[in-house]
Scaffold this active site. Sequence first.
Site, short mmCIF file in Angstrom:
data_model
loop_
_atom_site.label_atom_id
_atom_site.label_comp_id
_atom_site.label_asym_id
_atom_site.label_seq_id
_atom_site.Cartn_x
_atom_site.Cartn_y
_atom_site.Cartn_z
CG ASP A 1 -2.35 0.54 0.91
OD1 ASP A 1 -2.41 1.98 1.20
OD2 ASP A 1 -3.31 -0.02 0.38
CG ASP A 2 0.30 6.03 1.23
OD1 ASP A 2 1.30 6.44 0.55
OD2 ASP A 2 -0.66 6.82 1.50
CD1 TRP B 1 -6.78 5.85 -9.24
CD2 TRP B 1 -5.56 4.90 -11.06
NE1 TRP B 1 -6.75 6.84 -10.18
CE2 TRP B 1 -6.27 6.28 -11.32
CE3 TRP B 1 -5.01 4.36 -11.92
CZ2 TRP B 1 -5.50 7.07 -12.41
CZ3 TRP B 1 -4.87 4.83 -13.05
CH2 TRP B 1 -5.24 6.31 -13.25
CG ASP B 2 -6.37 5.72 -2.13
OD1 ASP B 2 -7.72 5.87 -2.20
OD2 ASP B 2 -5.91 5.02 -1.24
CG ASN C 1 -6.94 8.84 0.12
OD1 ASN C 1 -7.79 8.27 0.67
ND2 ASN C 1 -6.02 8.21 -0.47
CB CYS D 1 -9.23 2.46 -3.64
SG CYS D 1 -9.05 3.05 -1.72
CG ASP E 1 -10.24 3.38 4.23
OD1 ASP E 1 -9.90 2.41 3.42
OD2 ASP E 1 -9.73 4.46 3.83
#
Length: 687
Positions: free
Chosen positions: A337-338, A448-449, A451, A495, A517
């Site tokens: 992830d990130d 593919w986020d 935010n 995402c 989440d």
Amino acid sequence: MRSVTFDASSRRWLLRTPATGYVVALADDDAPRCLHWGPVLTAEQAAGLPAPAAFGASSFDSTAGEEELVTEAGARFETPSLQVVFPGGDRGIEWRHEGHDIDGGHLTLRFSDRRHPFLVELHYRVYEDSDVIERWTVLRSQVPVTVLRCDSAAWSVPMLDGYRLSHVTGGWSSEHALSRTELVVGETTLTSRRGVTSHHANPWLMIDGGDAGEGHGEVWSCALAWSGSWRVTLTRTPSGRLSWTGGFGHEGLTWRPAPGEEWVTPVSAGVYAPDGYGEASRRWHDHVARHVLPRPEELRPVVYNAWEAVGFDVNEANQRDLARLAAGAGVELFVMDDAWFGGRTSDGAGLGDWWVNEERFPDGLSPLIDEVHRLGMRFGLWVEPEMVNPDSDLYRAHPDWVLHMPGRSRTLLRNQLVLNFARPDVADWAHKWLHKLVSEHAVDFLKWDFNRAFTEAGLPGDPDQDRLWIDHVRAVYSIMDRLRADHPHLRIEACAGGGGRTDLGILARTDQVWTSDNTDAHDRIAIQRGFSQVYPARVMAAWVTDSPNPLTGRAVPLRFRFHVAMAGALGLGGDLARWSEAELSEAAELVAVYKDIRPVVQFGRLWRLPYGVQYVHGDRIAVLAWRGPAAFGAPLPPLRLAGLDPLARYRDEDTGAVHHGAVLMSRGLPLDLRGDYASALVRLRAC
Ligand code: DGJ
């Protein structure tokens, strides 16, 4: 059997899906009106429908109704679907029918304005194997016009005694909360002004007369295939009619298509089901699988994602450790992830700097990727291409690449700004680095986020800057489409801080959606129920995480967490390094059980039950049942199943017990769910 036919004498078109019918007719003034949306009609029955009604009992009433696209011309007082201002100030469209085309299941109705060189096309598409009707609008003007609104479609239902709206509301970590509410007389708007589909509302709705349930009652439903701002307005008139209009963009935006330019809306899809919300959902699921998803036939892999385990503290050692544990539990796809890139060690810096962080991965990503592959898993990476932290090399080099307005401050949300993908140079930059990343790093999967919402959505110097709300989304679609075309093995998860970008538009180029989440299994039951109204189980990513849950602090048994997550595309998301040997081995057993029922869950048809769900695929049935906090004196009744053959017998694959279909559906399946958060998986096979 689908068909599209035209009856010239009554100027009406009959569209048929395998189980539903839709009739459009021209009124005396050429306005296209809906005469029927419901069960299949024969040509004779369609011809016998009353002509479009003449509305307007007084000089204050509307003279139009049930219009396929509501314009502003004449005595029309409903929420307009199409608002156009011509040079000189004329508004609205005075319909003149120009003809139609039928190409298989695709019907195009062509109109012009009676005075201005302006064309409107209404498109309809029906399929052999889906009851969904797709609709969209195309405009073409020979003169410069200002478009204030251009919806994909307006929809009307027959007059009912009452109208109940089903839709979802929510917020971050509480998305997809199902709400069923009687519609007020007046207008009800569902919308996102955030530049993304949103957690707060989702662009679908269902309407019933207040009398429908999971298994009975007529339901009409609509969903918009769009991943940016959107608006749907329902109007229940004092005289008792209900219609709605919807499309991309929110109120207050203006667009100026160039003369000759085609202005094409996204698809607004609609489905009618005669027997309840459950059947409406199954019709949606079938449609998404058959006509929306790029790879519906693939079983979704069991994912491991370390976000909840390590947050921003990613490094090669902890990812290797977690990968080893994940592989031991039967995981098939390991996703980092990130925080693997640039100076990203918190949410305060580094977004936009898409090179591997050398302190965390001194030899690049290859050693980790090789290890993941050696362990027999595929490898995935988190990206958030549309965003930038001001504290990044990218922003320092290109401060003008973000959405901004010269006289306004740049609002930070999660310490980040939105890159303006409506600028071709910015979209091109994003495509290039993504293409390089996937090409150079054996990446099988991108999460593919997205935010943060849009603010200060400006493009200084551009006289038509509101287009960026549309062009940004189209650029995202185009980058995803190009990546998939160039890398056929690549799979993508959509995402947006959880489920903020879940819609039929994004699903046309992704394989699954990060649902929320919030991974608390108790909360997830409601989130998944809302999600399942339109979107199928195979795209609903669901992880088993730690207990107590890091977000809510609630402790629930591992089995219960699994049984809830098994209702979708199962993944693991906990800190496996802190799980005991016993927990890891129970997890491995449950992952193996999931793999056994996975085709039933992912390819089967869903029945929502009072305290569980049931999937049916061929002769196999998987029932997942969950009990929340127990209360003395409130025993759970046997779980009544649905959609079975009453005359068939079903063998429990684990106990060998044989049940009669009729009994399972009337008396129910006896389950001994004792104690808080007890759960069960029952595997049945017709015998
Ligand atoms: C929001 C996502 O929903 C999470 O799963 C995680 O990927 C974080 N972003 C990372 O910043």
